[in-house]
Design an enzyme around this catalytic site. Structure first.
Site, PDB file in Angstrom:
ATOM      1  N   ASN A  50     -34.266  40.055 -12.984  1.00 22.20           N
ATOM      2  CA  ASN A  50     -33.350  39.719 -11.885  1.00 22.20           C
ATOM      3  C   ASN A  50     -31.956  39.441 -12.440  1.00 22.20           C
ATOM      4  O   ASN A  50     -31.800  38.873 -13.524  1.00 22.20           O
ATOM      5  CB  ASN A  50     -33.883  38.553 -11.032  1.00 22.20           C
ATOM      6  CG  ASN A  50     -34.226  37.306 -11.814  1.00 22.20           C
ATOM      7  OD1 ASN A  50     -34.571  37.369 -12.981  1.00 22.20           O
ATOM      8  ND2 ASN A  50     -34.129  36.169 -11.154  1.00 22.20           N
ATOM      9  N   GLU A  52     -28.555  37.713 -11.056  1.00 20.69           N
ATOM     10  CA  GLU A  52     -27.949  36.965  -9.944  1.00 20.69           C
ATOM     11  C   GLU A  52     -26.434  37.060 -10.002  1.00 20.69           C
ATOM     12  O   GLU A  52     -25.848  37.538 -10.976  1.00 20.69           O
ATOM     13  CB  GLU A  52     -28.417  35.502 -10.001  1.00 20.69           C
ATOM     14  CG  GLU A  52     -29.921  35.403  -9.821  1.00 20.69           C
ATOM     15  CD  GLU A  52     -30.448  33.980  -9.781  1.00 20.69           C
ATOM     16  OE1 GLU A  52     -29.700  33.046 -10.127  1.00 20.69           O
ATOM     17  OE2 GLU A  52     -31.617  33.810  -9.413  1.00 20.69           O
ATOM     18  N   CYS A  61     -33.263  41.875  -7.509  1.00 16.19           N
ATOM     19  CA  CYS A  61     -34.557  41.449  -8.050  1.00 16.19           C
ATOM     20  C   CYS A  61     -34.957  42.310  -9.249  1.00 16.19           C
ATOM     21  O   CYS A  61     -34.496  43.447  -9.411  1.00 16.19           O
ATOM     22  CB  CYS A  61     -35.647  41.591  -7.000  1.00 16.19           C
ATOM     23  SG  CYS A  61     -35.466  40.523  -5.584  1.00 16.19           S
ATOM     24  N   GLU A  63     -37.796  43.804  -9.816  1.00 11.10           N
ATOM     25  CA  GLU A  63     -38.521  45.032  -9.462  1.00 11.10           C
ATOM     26  C   GLU A  63     -37.561  46.174  -9.181  1.00 11.10           C
ATOM     27  O   GLU A  63     -37.737  47.307  -9.630  1.00 11.10           O
ATOM     28  CB  GLU A  63     -39.394  44.799  -8.220  1.00 11.10           C
ATOM     29  CG  GLU A  63     -40.501  43.778  -8.385  1.00 11.10           C
ATOM     30  CD  GLU A  63     -40.063  42.350  -8.068  1.00 11.10           C
ATOM     31  OE1 GLU A  63     -38.885  42.007  -8.291  1.00 11.10           O
ATOM     32  OE2 GLU A  63     -40.912  41.581  -7.597  1.00 11.10           O
ATOM     33  N   CYS A  96     -40.844  40.593  -3.347  1.00  2.90           N
ATOM     34  CA  CYS A  96     -40.284  40.230  -2.040  1.00  2.90           C
ATOM     35  C   CYS A  96     -40.361  41.442  -1.103  1.00  2.90           C
ATOM     36  O   CYS A  96     -40.648  42.566  -1.533  1.00  2.90           O
ATOM     37  CB  CYS A  96     -38.843  39.760  -2.198  1.00  2.90           C
ATOM     38  SG  CYS A  96     -37.659  41.101  -2.448  1.00  2.90           S
ATOM     39  N   CYS A  99     -38.256  44.514  -2.046  1.00  2.00           N
ATOM     40  CA  CYS A  99     -38.801  45.235  -3.204  1.00  2.00           C
ATOM     41  C   CYS A  99     -40.073  45.998  -2.842  1.00  2.00           C
ATOM     42  O   CYS A  99     -40.318  47.086  -3.368  1.00  2.00           O
ATOM     43  CB  CYS A  99     -39.065  44.269  -4.354  1.00  2.00           C
ATOM     44  SG  CYS A  99     -37.527  43.662  -5.087  1.00  2.00           S
TER      45      CYS A  99
HETATM   46  N1  THU Z   1     -36.730  37.551  -7.384  1.00  2.00           N
HETATM   47  C1  THU Z   1     -37.119  38.687  -8.024  1.00  2.00           C
HETATM   48  O1  THU Z   1     -36.531  39.084  -9.028  1.00  2.00           O
HETATM   49  N2  THU Z   1     -38.179  39.368  -7.511  1.00  2.00           N
HETATM   50  C2  THU Z   1     -38.882  39.006  -6.415  1.00  2.00           C
HETATM   51  O2  THU Z   1     -39.757  39.745  -5.972  1.00  2.00           O
HETATM   52  C3  THU Z   1     -38.594  37.737  -5.758  1.00  2.00           C
HETATM   53  C4  THU Z   1     -37.353  37.036  -6.178  1.00  2.00           C
HETATM   54  C5  THU Z   1     -35.578  36.807  -7.924  1.00  2.00           C
HETATM   55  C6  THU Z   1     -34.344  36.834  -7.052  1.00  2.00           C
HETATM   56  C7  THU Z   1     -33.641  35.568  -7.468  1.00  2.00           C
HETATM   57  O3  THU Z   1     -32.826  35.857  -8.593  1.00  2.00           O
HETATM   58  C8  THU Z   1     -34.751  34.634  -7.892  1.00  2.00           C
HETATM   59  O4  THU Z   1     -35.904  35.437  -8.043  1.00  2.00           O
HETATM   60  C9  THU Z   1     -35.032  33.517  -6.902  1.00  2.00           C
HETATM   61  O5  THU Z   1     -35.215  34.015  -5.639  1.00  2.00           O
END
Ligand code: THU
Length: 136
Positions: A50, A52, A61, A63, A96, A99
């Site tokens: 991920n 941010e 994310c 994925e 999520c 994704c």
């Molecule tokens: N996140 C992912 O990388 N993948 C997911 O399927 C769920 C959430 C990340 C996004 C964000 O940077 C952190 O997790 C908290 O939500």
């Protein structure tokens, strides 16, 4: 779905890739690092973390980072066979909703491996995303 299960060694390798790339996450806001690795039907593995942003909605994310990286390298004809997702909080974390839709685009028969409350879980993408969207 009648699908050949992924051998244990291939599962372990995919999970190792996800854990390795998780360390590269840029997650100063949530402090929740995620790593994902995808196995393609051609045997190639791609991984992503991920990333941010101070403008929170720009976050991507793990994925999707992995999938978009595979498309960037190999083009859009990739087919995802399996996805492993991991996080550094040792809590259940399935992909999520956004994704799931992206996984479905390139892996309508993909198996997803992720942490569950009672240890590792696996699910077919259509269990996680019934009636995935298709334009045709
Ligand atoms: N996140 C992912 O990388 N993948 C997911 O399927 C769920 C959430 C990340 C996004 C964000 O940077 C952190 O997790 C908290 O939500």
């Amino acid at each position: 779905m009648s699908k050949k299960p992924l051998p244990a060694d291939a599962q372990a390798k995919l999970l190792r890739s996800a854990k390795k790339v998780m360390k590269n996450a840029h997650a100063p806001y949530s402090k929740f690092r995620v790593g994902a690795a995808i196995l393609l039907t051609n045997g190639r593995v791609f991984s992503g973390c991920n990333v941010e942003n101070a403008s929170y909605g720009m976050t991507i994310c793990a994925e999707r980072t992995a999938i978009f990286s595979a498309v960037a390298q190999l083009g859009p004809k990739i087919e995802i066979c399996a996805v492993a997702v991991t996080n550094d909080h040792r809590v259940p974390c399935s992909p999520c909703g956004a994704c799931r839709q992206v996984i479905y685009e390139f892996g309508p028969d993909a198996t997803i491996f992720f942490a569950g409350t009672r240890g590792p879980k696996q699910a077919h993408i259509t269990e996680l995303l019934p009636e995935g969207f298709r334009l045709q």
